[in-house]
Scaffold this active site. Structure first.
Site, mmCIF file in Angstrom:
data_model
loop_
_atom_site.group_PDB
_atom_site.id
_atom_site.type_symbol
_atom_site.label_atom_id
_atom_site.label_comp_id
_atom_site.label_asym_id
_atom_site.label_seq_id
_atom_site.Cartn_x
_atom_site.Cartn_y
_atom_site.Cartn_z
ATOM 1 N N ASP A 80 0.805 -1.228 0.000
ATOM 2 C CA ASP A 80 0.000 0.000 0.000
ATOM 3 C C ASP A 80 0.835 1.273 0.000
ATOM 4 O O ASP A 80 0.284 2.380 0.033
ATOM 5 C CB ASP A 80 -0.954 -0.005 1.204
ATOM 6 C CG ASP A 80 -0.225 -0.169 2.544
ATOM 7 O OD1 ASP A 80 0.956 0.190 2.647
ATOM 8 O OD2 ASP A 80 -0.864 -0.662 3.491
ATOM 9 N N CYS A 126 2.220 0.938 -21.968
ATOM 10 C CA CYS A 126 3.540 1.573 -22.055
ATOM 11 C C CYS A 126 3.672 2.187 -23.464
ATOM 12 O O CYS A 126 3.033 1.695 -24.406
ATOM 13 C CB CYS A 126 4.570 0.456 -21.858
ATOM 14 S SG CYS A 126 6.287 0.927 -22.050
ATOM 15 N N HIS A 182 6.634 -8.071 -1.050
ATOM 16 C CA HIS A 182 5.651 -8.407 -2.092
ATOM 17 C C HIS A 182 5.559 -7.321 -3.163
ATOM 18 O O HIS A 182 4.598 -7.289 -3.923
ATOM 19 C CB HIS A 182 4.273 -8.648 -1.459
ATOM 20 C CG HIS A 182 4.232 -9.854 -0.563
ATOM 21 N ND1 HIS A 182 3.336 -10.004 0.485
ATOM 22 C CD2 HIS A 182 4.987 -10.980 -0.547
ATOM 23 C CE1 HIS A 182 3.551 -11.161 1.089
ATOM 24 N NE2 HIS A 182 4.541 -11.774 0.490
#
Ligand code: NAD
Length: 265
Positions: free
Chosen positions: A124, A168, A139
């Site tokens: 987060d 992209c 992670h």
């Protein structure tokens, strides 16, 4: 057997934990989803958890690669709309202050100790937003997007997420730079965590059930190498009866407020 007994009161556990922190030569912290609950981010599992509301399939790498157009709207809602509104809480801020300013070694001492490494399972970005920089993001994180074709990484700006799936300039599809179910742990974060586990003499373990592997091996490795484990979690976890030396059964915000007060005495 921990340093404190299960029936000792919270006050004496805070004092014992503060004494360990004061004397630590290489303090580290390992955090899980629980540290962000007071910022309004629910854990994945359990009542009120994210998987009560969303289909965990969207975070399986095979599903994502096959159906990025279906997975991305859910990912944007959870990790960018909802997580994006969350602010760091006191626990994130104290850990950041301990990295930057340290804590007094003892009454009258001008010497300071410093948090040497923060290992987080969270994606987060709240440790980063609070100012922590020496972080092993076990992670990955949701701050960056990684192109599946050329590997370029960019900040996940709202503009990029207007049209999904985000692309992209090379034409490839972006994926959040956190690991999905079915992916391996990022190599650099893994190596940094192993090193911290081997070097630490005191590790804070905050808001983690200890059920997610291989992340849960980090505090276990530290304990095996002789580190003292201070656990902050209102509930017992897999660590509590096994490697924890001092369990502070409080919410992270309250625990860090009381530790800060004790360290200033
Ligand atoms: P987890 O295994 O990390 O456990 C959550 C723990 O937090 C529980 O033991 C619970 O008792 C404790 N807790 C709850 N409120 C707390 C508080 N106020 N203070 C301290 N502890 C508190 O949780 P999970 O949800 O099963 O997560 C599994 C994995 O999913 C994590 O390792 C992480 O990678 C990811 N995840 C990340 C976030 C995030 O980035 N904030 C949120 C959910 C899940």
């Amino acid at each position: 057997m921990g340093i404190t007994e299960p029936d000792e009161n919270v006050e004496s556990r805070i004092r014992a934990a503060a004494a360990l922190i004061r004397s630590a030569r290489y303090l580290t912290a390992f955090t899980g989803a629980g540290i962000s609950v007071e910022s309004g981010i629910p854990p994945f599992r359990g009542a009120g958890g994210l998987w009560d509301r969303y289909d965990p399939r969207t975070l399986q790498i095979e599903f994502f690669l096959r159906h990025p157009d279906q997975a991305w709207p859910v990912i944007r809602e959870i990790f960018y709309d909802n997580f994006g509104r969350a602010k760091p809480n006191r626990a994130h801020e104290v850990l950041s202050a301990w990295e930057r300013d340290g804590w007094p070694r003892g009454p009258g001492s001008s010497e300071r100790g410093f948090l040497k490494c923060l290992i987080t399972q969270n994606i987060d970005n709240l440790h980063y937003t609070a100012g922590s920089r020496n972080i092993a993001e076990f992670h990955g994180n949701s701050r960056l997007l990684a192109c599946l074709s050329c590997g370029a990484r960019v900040e996940a700006h709202a503009d990029l997420l207007k049209n999904l799936p985000p692309r992209c300039p090379c034409g490839g599809i972006y994926k959040p730079d956190f690991i999905f179910f079915g992916e391996g742990i990022p190599e650099a974060a893994h190596a940094k965590s192993q090193e911290a586990a081997d070097l630490t003499d005191v590790m804070l373990v905050v808001g983690s059930t200890g059920e997610v592997y291989p992340a849960a091996l980090v505090p276990r490795r530290a304990s095996d190498a002789g580190a003292k484990i201070i656990e902050i979690n209102p509930e017992p976890s897999e660590f509590t009866g096994s490697i924890t030396d001092i369990h502070i059964p409080l919410k992270a915000g309250d625990a860090f407020r009381r530790l800060q007060e004790e360290l200033r005495v």
